[in-house]
Structures are given as structure tokens and as C-alpha cells.
Design an enzyme around this catalytic site. Structure first.
Site, PDB file in Angstrom:
ATOM      1  N   GLU A 120       0.832  -1.208   0.000  1.00 38.11           N
ATOM      2  CA  GLU A 120       0.000   0.000   0.000  1.00 38.11           C
ATOM      3  C   GLU A 120       0.866   1.257   0.000  1.00 38.11           C
ATOM      4  OE1 GLU A 120      -3.112   2.028  -0.643  1.00 38.11           O
ATOM      5  OE2 GLU A 120      -3.528  -0.049  -0.119  1.00 38.11           O
ATOM      6  N   TRP A 152      -2.645 -17.144   5.333  1.00 44.74           N
ATOM      7  CA  TRP A 152      -3.500 -17.386   6.484  1.00 44.74           C
ATOM      8  C   TRP A 152      -4.271 -18.703   6.318  1.00 44.74           C
ATOM      9  CZ3 TRP A 152      -4.889 -15.008  11.156  1.00 44.74           C
ATOM     10  CH2 TRP A 152      -4.048 -13.961  11.530  1.00 44.74           C
TER      11      TRP A 152
END
Length: 121
Positions: A73, A116
């Protein structure tokens, strides 16, 4: 004016670079809602990672996967800032640069989600 010959060195350079980084983080937090959302995700993920019966190494990998999103980002925002600095007129290459930065964030989200899933399943 920038003096390439007499630029700071050693501890002074590290100190000044740290101030610049802190200024950038402050700007990101104030101006980029995506960065704030991803930072909130990181703050949520750190304690959550302690809930699962996983190794410390796996815990670190889960946390680093979210930090990777933040990193991406920041790069995306840097690309957008440079494009906007060059000009606000609509140009196909400007749009492409911004789209590619956005795609990089999307890839980082997919990587983090995959990490994850693999570790927790």
C-alpha cells in the site's frame, strides 16, 4: 538545494531518514483510508495470532503477511503521488501506473489470505 557531496552520513543520516519515515507514516495515516484499514487489520491480527495453536514461526509469518500488505500500500501510494505530481490530466500511462499499483495491492491481499488459509487449515 540538495548537496550530493556533503550529504549527511552515519548516525545523522539514520536520524534524518527516520524523521522522514515518521513524517510519511503520519501522512499515510491522515490521508489514506486504505492504509488505516490495513493498519487496523494488523492491530487485530497480532493478538489474534496468539489464539491459534501454531508455532512462533507460523505466528510471525501470519503477521508478516499483513505487514506485506501495508508495504504494498505504501508503494502504491508513492506511485500515485508521483503520477499526480507529474500532472492531473488524464493520460493512459498515468492510469496504467495507478492500476498497476492497485493490482500490486490486490496481489498482496491474495498472498496474505493464502498464507492465512494454509497456516490455519
Amino acid at each position: 538545494m540538495f548537496d550530493n557531496i556533503n550529504k549527511p552520513k552515519g548516525i545523522q543520516r539514520i536520524y534524518l531518514a527516520s524523521l522522514n519515515s515518521l513524517r510519511a507514516f503520519r501522512w499515510l495515516y491522515t490521508n489514506e483510508s486504505a492504509f488505516r484499514q490495513e493498519l487496523l487489520l494488523l492491530i487485530f491480527v497480532i493478538p489474534t495470532s496468539f489464539v491459534f495453536d501454531i508455532s512462533i514461526k507460523e505466528q510471525l509469518i501470519l503477521i508478516l503477511a499483513i505487514i506485506f500488505i501495508l508495504f504494498t500500500e505504501i508503494i502504491n501510494t508513492a506511485i500515485e503521488a508521483v503520477v499526480d505530481r507529474v500532472g492531473l490530466d488524464i493520460h493512459p500511462l498515468s492510469g496504467l501506473a495507478k492500476d498497476l499499483g492497485s493490482a500490486a495491492v490486490l496481489v498482496s491481499l491474495i498472498v496474505a489470505g493464502s498464507v492465512w488459509l494454509v497456516i490455519l487449515l
